[in-house]
Design an enzyme around this catalytic site. Structure first.
Site, PDB file in Angstrom:
ATOM      1  N   THR A 268     -27.703 -56.910 -30.057  1.00  0.00           N
ATOM      2  CA  THR A 268     -26.929 -55.796 -29.501  1.00  0.00           C
ATOM      3  C   THR A 268     -26.967 -54.558 -30.390  1.00  0.00           C
ATOM      4  OG1 THR A 268     -24.930 -56.800 -30.441  1.00  0.00           O
ATOM      5  CG2 THR A 268     -25.380 -57.206 -28.110  1.00  0.00           C
TER       6      THR A 268
ATOM      7  N   ASP B  89     -24.594 -70.245 -35.051  1.00  0.00           N
ATOM      8  CA  ASP B  89     -25.430 -69.094 -34.721  1.00  0.00           C
ATOM      9  C   ASP B  89     -26.426 -68.836 -35.855  1.00  0.00           C
ATOM     10  OD1 ASP B  89     -26.391 -66.659 -33.705  1.00  0.00           O
ATOM     11  OD2 ASP B  89     -24.729 -65.518 -34.564  1.00  0.00           O
TER      12      ASP B  89
ATOM     13  N   ASP C  95     -39.334 -69.778 -35.769  1.00  0.00           N
ATOM     14  CA  ASP C  95     -40.397 -70.245 -36.662  1.00  0.00           C
ATOM     15  C   ASP C  95     -41.425 -70.966 -35.799  1.00  0.00           C
ATOM     16  OD1 ASP C  95     -41.814 -71.184 -39.016  1.00  0.00           O
ATOM     17  OD2 ASP C  95     -39.927 -70.935 -40.113  1.00  0.00           O
TER      18      ASP C  95
ATOM     19  N   LYS D 103     -17.505 -69.088 -33.937  1.00  0.00           N
ATOM     20  CA  LYS D 103     -18.922 -68.914 -34.245  1.00  0.00           C
ATOM     21  C   LYS D 103     -19.102 -68.939 -35.758  1.00  0.00           C
ATOM     22  CE  LYS D 103     -21.179 -64.881 -34.409  1.00  0.00           C
ATOM     23  NZ  LYS D 103     -22.012 -64.907 -35.651  1.00  0.00           N
TER      24      LYS D 103
ATOM     25  N   ARG E  57     -15.111 -58.433 -35.576  1.00  0.00           N
ATOM     26  CA  ARG E  57     -14.176 -57.580 -36.289  1.00  0.00           C
ATOM     27  C   ARG E  57     -12.945 -57.146 -35.494  1.00  0.00           C
ATOM     28  NH1 ARG E  57     -19.162 -54.185 -38.630  1.00  0.00           N
ATOM     29  NH2 ARG E  57     -20.005 -55.121 -36.727  1.00  0.00           N
TER      30      ARG E  57
ATOM     31  N   LYS F  74     -29.944 -68.603 -35.126  1.00  0.00           N
ATOM     32  CA  LYS F  74     -31.056 -67.833 -34.546  1.00  0.00           C
ATOM     33  C   LYS F  74     -32.416 -68.289 -35.080  1.00  0.00           C
ATOM     34  CE  LYS F  74     -28.296 -63.569 -34.071  1.00  0.00           C
ATOM     35  NZ  LYS F  74     -27.113 -63.905 -34.909  1.00  0.00           N
TER      36      LYS F  74
END
Length: 238
Positions: free
Chosen positions: A120, A60, A65, A33, A212, A62
């Site tokens: 999340t 990614d 608009d 990603k 992570r 997102k």
């Protein structure tokens, strides 16, 4: 087909390429990603570089608009040969349809297109107090997912905790791409709605996005393989 997507949230091309070098001798090349931090720092060339190394890519960004802007932007992104990209479902059905239109190339091919339902890091309390959305979070996510399906998208980004509701609302073929993944023995960091790779498998996730716990691990390759074993093969590594 289930897969593990590694969130390469690095701030430079050198950092991400040094990280991916750790997998150079591995039989399985991670699905990667590329998010806003890396894309804004290194530009489209980092997408081409990582793609040239044989990795599949989830871009990614997102997008959210007005429909015409999103359509034009997706047309530009379609030339990068990524495998998956996304928009915010809150941008409305019209915007999602425009995204799909812009992403589809003249020969009819396109990357997978998914929509973010709720991040999340967003709790039901924050959704209610900050966004003035009073419906239960699972209901909101199912509704956003239904909107994405009606717009022709392939799936949504949601917490693994809502994957089953998405499947119930939209069908088993509608993809649930789920971040918020932590090992059972790890800290939650800034995520709120989280679970383990093994539990995400049973909850109906099609792809898990893991950052992570892999990128900051002492042995990233071992951490990645642990995710693969839990999520794809259903093996409990604890």
């Amino acid at each position: 087909m289930k897969d593990v997507i590694v969130a390469c949230d690095f701030s430079s091309a050198k950092d991400v390429l040094d990280f991916l070098d750790k997998f150079a001798g591995c039989e399985r090349k991670p699905f990667v990603k590329i998010g806003m931090e890396l894309f804004y720092a290194a530009g489209p060339e980092i997408v081409r570089e990582i793609k040239g190394r044989g990795h599949r890519i989830f871009l990614d960004l997102k997008l959210h608009d007005i429909p015409n802007t999103v359509r034009k932007t997706m047309k530009v992104l379609s030339s990068l040969d990524v495998d998956m990209t996304n928009v915010h479902a809150a941008g409305t059905v019209e915007m999602m349809k425009a995204a799909l239109e812009g992403l589809t190339r003249e020969d009819g091919t396109r990357p997978l297109l998914i929509a973010v339902t709720q991040l999340t890091s967003t709790s039901e309390e924050r959704m209610r107090e900050d966004l003035l959305i009073d419906r239960p979070i699972a209901e909101v996510i199912s509704h956003y997912a239904a909107n994405a399906k009606s717009a022709g998208l392939d799936g949504v980004v949601c917490s693994p905790l809502e994957a089953s509701e998405v499947k119930s609302a939209c069908g088993q073929d509608f993809m649930a791409v789920t971040p918020g993944i932590r090992f059972a023995d790890a800290a939650s960091d800034d995520q709120v709605r989280i679970t383990t790779p093994l539990k995400a498998r049973t909850m109906g996730s099609d792809f898990i996005v893991v950052g992570r716990p892999i990128t900051a691990a002492e042995d990233p390759v071992a951490a990645y393989n642990r995710c693969v074993n839990e999520f794809i093969y259903g093996k409990d590594n604890c």
